[in-house]
Motif scaffolding. Structure first.
Motif, PDB file in Angstrom:
ATOM      1  N   ILE A  34      -3.525   9.779  11.104  1.00  0.00           N
ATOM      2  CA  ILE A  34      -3.120   8.194  10.804  1.00  0.00           C
ATOM      3  C   ILE A  34      -1.941   8.195  11.835  1.00  0.00           C
ATOM      4  O   ILE A  34      -0.865   8.892  11.460  1.00  0.00           O
ATOM      5  CB  ILE A  34      -2.903   7.922   9.613  1.00  0.00           C
ATOM      6  CG1 ILE A  34      -4.251   7.641   8.736  1.00  0.00           C
ATOM      7  CG2 ILE A  34      -2.408   6.242   9.513  1.00  0.00           C
ATOM      8  CD1 ILE A  34      -4.359   7.326   7.351  1.00  0.00           C
ATOM      9  N   SER A  35      -1.741   7.613  12.965  1.00  0.00           N
ATOM     10  CA  SER A  35      -0.823   7.552  13.943  1.00  0.00           C
ATOM     11  C   SER A  35       0.502   7.259  13.366  1.00  0.00           C
ATOM     12  O   SER A  35       0.745   6.256  12.303  1.00  0.00           O
ATOM     13  CB  SER A  35      -1.031   6.406  14.856  1.00  0.00           C
ATOM     14  OG  SER A  35      -0.012   6.417  16.209  1.00  0.00           O
ATOM     15  N   GLY A  36       1.519   8.226  13.262  1.00  0.00           N
ATOM     16  CA  GLY A  36       2.960   8.140  12.771  1.00  0.00           C
ATOM     17  C   GLY A  36       3.057   8.590  11.250  1.00  0.00           C
ATOM     18  O   GLY A  36       4.268   8.876  10.939  1.00  0.00           O
ATOM     19  N   GLU A  47       2.312  11.177   4.050  1.00  0.00           N
ATOM     20  CA  GLU A  47       3.906  10.967   3.436  1.00  0.00           C
ATOM     21  C   GLU A  47       4.021   9.740   3.683  1.00  0.00           C
ATOM     22  O   GLU A  47       4.017   9.017   4.840  1.00  0.00           O
ATOM     23  CB  GLU A  47       4.655  12.001   3.823  1.00  0.00           C
ATOM     24  CG  GLU A  47       4.506  13.462   3.015  1.00  0.00           C
ATOM     25  CD  GLU A  47       5.216  14.558   3.639  1.00  0.00           C
ATOM     26  OE1 GLU A  47       6.210  14.122   4.523  1.00  0.00           O
ATOM     27  OE2 GLU A  47       5.001  15.661   3.223  1.00  0.00           O
ATOM     28  N   ILE A  48       4.677   8.940   2.827  1.00  0.00           N
ATOM     29  CA  ILE A  48       5.260   7.658   3.371  1.00  0.00           C
ATOM     30  C   ILE A  48       6.741   7.777   2.947  1.00  0.00           C
ATOM     31  O   ILE A  48       7.181   7.763   1.811  1.00  0.00           O
ATOM     32  CB  ILE A  48       4.930   6.306   2.480  1.00  0.00           C
ATOM     33  CG1 ILE A  48       3.446   6.173   2.739  1.00  0.00           C
ATOM     34  CG2 ILE A  48       5.432   4.940   2.999  1.00  0.00           C
ATOM     35  CD1 ILE A  48       2.683   6.015   4.011  1.00  0.00           C
ATOM     36  N   THR A  59      -0.536  -1.149   9.875  1.00  0.00           N
ATOM     37  CA  THR A  59      -1.259  -1.386  11.301  1.00  0.00           C
ATOM     38  C   THR A  59      -2.756  -0.603  11.270  1.00  0.00           C
ATOM     39  O   THR A  59      -3.660  -1.099  11.653  1.00  0.00           O
ATOM     40  CB  THR A  59      -0.321  -0.610  12.246  1.00  0.00           C
ATOM     41  OG1 THR A  59       0.905  -1.291  12.458  1.00  0.00           O
ATOM     42  CG2 THR A  59      -1.196  -0.862  13.867  1.00  0.00           C
ATOM     43  N   TYR A  60      -2.637   0.593  10.542  1.00  0.00           N
ATOM     44  CA  TYR A  60      -3.829   1.247  10.217  1.00  0.00           C
ATOM     45  C   TYR A  60      -4.936   0.296   9.568  1.00  0.00           C
ATOM     46  O   TYR A  60      -6.070   0.090   9.851  1.00  0.00           O
ATOM     47  CB  TYR A  60      -3.559   2.651   9.715  1.00  0.00           C
ATOM     48  CG  TYR A  60      -4.933   3.410   9.338  1.00  0.00           C
ATOM     49  CD1 TYR A  60      -5.611   4.170  10.392  1.00  0.00           C
ATOM     50  CD2 TYR A  60      -5.335   3.543   8.277  1.00  0.00           C
ATOM     51  CE1 TYR A  60      -6.637   4.949  10.019  1.00  0.00           C
ATOM     52  CE2 TYR A  60      -6.558   4.324   7.894  1.00  0.00           C
ATOM     53  CZ  TYR A  60      -7.166   5.011   8.674  1.00  0.00           C
ATOM     54  OH  TYR A  60      -8.145   5.536   8.526  1.00  0.00           O
ATOM     55  N   VAL A  61      -4.457   0.051   8.477  1.00  0.00           N
ATOM     56  CA  VAL A  61      -5.374  -1.017   7.472  1.00  0.00           C
ATOM     57  C   VAL A  61      -5.755  -2.133   8.130  1.00  0.00           C
ATOM     58  O   VAL A  61      -7.002  -2.529   8.066  1.00  0.00           O
ATOM     59  CB  VAL A  61      -4.668  -0.925   6.130  1.00  0.00           C
ATOM     60  CG1 VAL A  61      -5.497  -1.902   5.165  1.00  0.00           C
ATOM     61  CG2 VAL A  61      -4.676   0.244   5.343  1.00  0.00           C
ATOM     62  N   ASN A  62      -4.678  -3.015   8.457  1.00  0.00           N
ATOM     63  CA  ASN A  62      -5.006  -4.304   9.362  1.00  0.00           C
ATOM     64  C   ASN A  62      -5.830  -4.334  10.623  1.00  0.00           C
ATOM     65  O   ASN A  62      -6.466  -5.210  10.799  1.00  0.00           O
ATOM     66  CB  ASN A  62      -3.836  -5.066   9.662  1.00  0.00           C
ATOM     67  CG  ASN A  62      -2.870  -5.235   8.347  1.00  0.00           C
ATOM     68  OD1 ASN A  62      -3.464  -5.408   7.329  1.00  0.00           O
ATOM     69  ND2 ASN A  62      -1.582  -5.361   8.565  1.00  0.00           N
ATOM     70  N   LYS A  70      -8.476   8.409   0.648  1.00  0.00           N
ATOM     71  CA  LYS A  70      -7.190   8.983   1.102  1.00  0.00           C
ATOM     72  C   LYS A  70      -6.038   8.810   0.323  1.00  0.00           C
ATOM     73  O   LYS A  70      -5.934   7.832  -0.478  1.00  0.00           O
ATOM     74  CB  LYS A  70      -6.790   8.395   2.580  1.00  0.00           C
ATOM     75  CG  LYS A  70      -7.726   8.587   3.623  1.00  0.00           C
ATOM     76  CD  LYS A  70      -7.407   7.660   4.923  1.00  0.00           C
ATOM     77  CE  LYS A  70      -8.202   8.059   6.021  1.00  0.00           C
ATOM     78  NZ  LYS A  70      -9.464   7.966   5.735  1.00  0.00           N
ATOM     79  N   THR A  71      -5.131   9.838   0.196  1.00  0.00           N
ATOM     80  CA  THR A  71      -3.928   9.533  -0.898  1.00  0.00           C
ATOM     81  C   THR A  71      -2.575   9.554  -0.113  1.00  0.00           C
ATOM     82  O   THR A  71      -2.343  10.043   1.015  1.00  0.00           O
ATOM     83  CB  THR A  71      -3.951  10.932  -1.651  1.00  0.00           C
ATOM     84  OG1 THR A  71      -5.183  10.948  -2.509  1.00  0.00           O
ATOM     85  CG2 THR A  71      -2.679  10.758  -2.768  1.00  0.00           C
TER      86      THR A  71
END
Length: 85
Positions: A34-36, A47-48, A59-62, A70-71
């Motif tokens: 996932i980008s970024g 990691e967030i 952005t990924y989800v939208n 995914k966790t």
């Protein structure tokens, strides 16, 4: 009564154990990038850690991507520089 285990049976069990280990490792490596976001391979989660990571996830989800299975783990306190009403 004690059963003897044949060499053939032991070899089959060893082969199945090895196959299971390889399949498990392959599944962990096959995580979609996932980008970024950083993927923590030891923990098995994305990691967030800051505002930008949250924006990248949004952005990924939208964009219509599925996050099912995914966790995500917030690894730091996050403060937003700007908010809108």
């Amino acid at each position: 009564m004690k059963r003897k285990t044949s060499i053939k049976t032991l070899a089959a069990r060893a082969a199945m154990t090895l196959l299971l280990a390889v399949l498990t490792a392959t599944t962990a490596w096959a995580q979609e990038a996932i980008s970024g976001l950083t993927y923590n391979t030891a923990g098995g989660y994305y990691e967030i850690k800051d505002e930008q990571d949250l924006k990248d996830l949004a952005t990924y989800v939208n964009a219509g991507n599925d996050a099912y299975g995914k966790t995500f783990k917030q690894t730091a306190n996050i403060t937003f520089a700007h908010t809108s009403d």
